[in-house]
Design a protein around this motif. Structure first.
Motif, PDB file in Angstrom:
ATOM      1  N   CYS A  51      58.586 -32.171 -29.412  1.00 39.83           N
ATOM      2  CA  CYS A  51      58.045 -33.701 -29.378  1.00 39.83           C
ATOM      3  C   CYS A  51      57.362 -34.105 -28.453  1.00 39.83           C
ATOM      4  O   CYS A  51      56.393 -34.659 -28.361  1.00 39.83           O
TER       5      CYS A  51
ATOM      6  N   ALA B  49      53.484 -35.059 -27.526  1.00 40.19           N
ATOM      7  CA  ALA B  49      52.982 -36.513 -27.016  1.00 40.19           C
ATOM      8  C   ALA B  49      52.298 -36.118 -26.036  1.00 40.19           C
ATOM      9  O   ALA B  49      51.223 -36.996 -25.523  1.00 40.19           O
TER      10      ALA B  49
ATOM     11  N   VAL C 243      57.669 -38.896 -30.977  1.00 42.65           N
ATOM     12  CA  VAL C 243      56.075 -38.823 -30.519  1.00 42.65           C
ATOM     13  C   VAL C 243      55.482 -40.203 -30.277  1.00 42.65           C
ATOM     14  O   VAL C 243      54.889 -40.331 -29.288  1.00 42.65           O
TER      15      VAL C 243
ATOM     16  N   ALA D   9      54.287 -40.688 -26.431  1.00 40.27           N
ATOM     17  CA  ALA D   9      52.912 -41.127 -26.057  1.00 40.27           C
ATOM     18  C   ALA D   9      52.699 -42.460 -25.687  1.00 40.27           C
ATOM     19  O   ALA D   9      51.888 -42.470 -24.704  1.00 40.27           O
TER      20      ALA D   9
END
Length: 219
Positions: free
Chosen positions: A129, A133, A197, A201
């Motif tokens: 994950c 990201a 995520v 991000a």
């Protein structure tokens, strides 16, 4: 001179996009190998792939080829709706995403599987994950184009004049439901993806922007 600089800028942005794409799909590969559920779009891809591969004459199909085929269909639809969303990076995401997943799957095939201890699978899923990201923010900040699956939410948000965050959640839910009904893997890994995520991000977006600008200004 200005034209030469412009071309160099484009090539650098494409290079950054490809690096980001490779990083992101390495993360996706870790999802798939942990077999705890993957990101929403790949739940759909898995479901379609598992059905197509059972059809006589299609045993050669892989997750990567299925991924590429679905992205191609999305691009064809966008050409009808509004082709302004499609850039060279969109096409690169379509053609390179699937093979990158297949490549990393081949490299890591003996390292992690559904038979691995649960704590290892959970750890690999979480790491996947974070890596996804990170790679995704590089693709976005390259400004060379966005992957077809990400464009679904963007286009619907623009056309319906609704907040992207809301539309993206709805689109992801549709991907998950359709994929699950078709036999895709939905599980704790999908939940981990949904939780990790977005926040990760958000942390890396400004860092990736600075990195992209540094590369463009130094090279």
């Amino acid at each position: 001179m200005a034209d030469s600089k412009g071309k160099k800028d484009i090539f650098l942005r494409i290079f950054i996009l490809l690096i980001g794409l490779s990083v992101a799909h390495f993360g996706v590969t870790l999802f798939l190998m942990a077999d705890l559920g993957s990101d929403p779009f790949n739940v759909l891809v898995q479901g379609i792939y598992r059905n197509i591969s059972k059809i006589e004459g299609f045993s050669w199909m892989s997750h990567g080829y299925t991924h590429m085929g679905i992205c191609f269909l999305i691009i064809l639809l966008l050409l009808v709706i509004d082709k302004s969303y499609i850039k060279i990076g969109t096409l690169l995401c379509m053609f390179c995403g699937g093979p990158i997943i297949d490549f990393f799957t081949f490299l890591l095939r003996d390292m992690i599987s559904a038979k691995s201890p649960m704590w290892i699978r959970l750890m690999v899923n979480g790491i996947g994950c974070v890596i996804l990201a990170m790679g995704m923010t590089l693709v976005i900040k390259s400004e060379a184009g966005t992957g077809p699956n990400d464009l679904v939410g963007i286009v619907l948000s623009d056309k319906l004049k609704k907040k992207f965050s809301i539309v993206r959640v709805v689109v992801d839910l549709i991907f998950i439901i359709l994929g699950f009904l078709l036999g895709g893997t939905f599980g704790v890994g999908t939940v981990i993806c949904a939780i990790l995520v977005g926040p990760v991000a958000g942390i890396f977006l400004p860092k990736s922007e600075k990195l992209v600008m540094w590369i463009l200004n130094r090279m």
